[in-house]
Design an enzyme around this catalytic site. Sequence first.
Site, PDB file in Angstrom:
ATOM      1  CG  ASP A  68      -3.402  -5.186  -2.769  1.00 32.67           C
ATOM      2  OD1 ASP A  68      -2.968  -4.337  -1.975  1.00 32.67           O
ATOM      3  OD2 ASP A  68      -4.238  -6.063  -2.454  1.00 32.67           O
ATOM      4  CG  HIS A 124      -1.841  -1.204   1.240  1.00 30.84           C
ATOM      5  ND1 HIS A 124      -2.554  -1.560   2.346  1.00 30.84           N
ATOM      6  CD2 HIS A 124      -2.127  -2.146   0.288  1.00 30.84           C
ATOM      7  CE1 HIS A 124      -3.244  -2.668   2.095  1.00 30.84           C
ATOM      8  NE2 HIS A 124      -2.991  -3.051   0.852  1.00 30.84           N
ATOM      9  CG  HIS A 182       0.007  -9.611  -2.793  1.00 36.61           C
ATOM     10  ND1 HIS A 182       0.151  -8.309  -3.209  1.00 36.61           N
ATOM     11  CD2 HIS A 182      -0.887  -9.582  -1.784  1.00 36.61           C
ATOM     12  CE1 HIS A 182      -0.615  -7.531  -2.464  1.00 36.61           C
ATOM     13  NE2 HIS A 182      -1.271  -8.283  -1.597  1.00 36.61           N
ATOM     14  CG  HIS A 200      -7.501  -3.096  -1.538  1.00 42.18           C
ATOM     15  ND1 HIS A 200      -6.978  -2.058  -0.807  1.00 42.18           N
ATOM     16  CD2 HIS A 200      -6.696  -4.158  -1.302  1.00 42.18           C
ATOM     17  CE1 HIS A 200      -5.917  -2.479  -0.155  1.00 42.18           C
ATOM     18  NE2 HIS A 200      -5.727  -3.756  -0.426  1.00 42.18           N
TER      19      HIS A 200
HETATM   20 ZN   LIG Z   1      -3.902  -4.648  -0.130  1.00 47.38          ZN
END
Ligand SMILES: [Zn+2]
Length: 305
Positions: free
Chosen positions: A236, A76, A259, A232
Amino acid sequence: MFQTTITREASVEGVGLHTGVYGHLRLVPAPADTGVVFRRVDLDNFTIEAQGHNVARVSYATSLMKQGVLLSTTEHLLAAIYSCGIDNIFIDIDSIEVPILDGSAEPFMQLLDHCGIRRLRRKRRFLRILQPLEVVEGDRRIGIYPADEFRVRCYVDFRHPLVGQQEIEIAVNSQTFRHLLSRARTFCFERDITPLREMGLIRGGSLENAIVLTEDGVMNGPLRFPDEFGRHKALDLIGDLALIGMPLLARVEAHKAGHALHTQLVSRLLADSSFWTVTTAAEPVSAHEAPFHEAEVAHPPAAAD
Ligand SMILES: [Zn+2]
């Protein structure tokens, strides 16, 4: 198109989402060609560069590790720094994890607003994508493609009445990031809380720093956007792409990625230079490029930077 840093220092503190460890974080101006560098002030200022080769364990957050020293949940903060076009900065931190604050990047944007941005006397370098690169895992995929500006497109699909299919596409800059993505918070499903805690994760999680989705609604509404979840995920994604270590001239498309896929793309990209070139020109390379480049090489390192 010059490199930047921040004008003045600023600090923030708070608990880490996964470790629950309380930490203090300070943003500090850095000279040209430093890049984005974490300094563990609790470990004799041990430095961890925010670059792909330092990516470690990646599951519910992105962690960096260098010589056994870990730093978790960088995405973030890095998304805010990258979107604001800050090339050089020291991030001093006295704990193992970046504070989660409200679960979004908005507090980091406010911190950067307080810092201000300063132009340095060194040309900025961009990583320009020359040919597509894709990483696929089942029905999840991510790809990076040639473009003259940095764009991301992010698609998510969660089986939940408030989520479902959400898609966001933006040209990334400080304004679009601020207004469209920075306020979108991290989220988790109520049914995952116990399993995650048993895995040693989300020890710092609370209703103040994450949206918690129940079977058919949200425990701690209201949402900041109807499609806060997709936004969001795009946040990311940008935070993980920051690990490329240079501003991007590319379009990135993520389809149900996370991720792990984001950082796989970064690692594969950096490992094979046939996919990209480094340029000081944001525009397509022209006849004017050569003199600029020579002037840059001849420029002496400026101590005041
Ligand atoms: Zn996040």
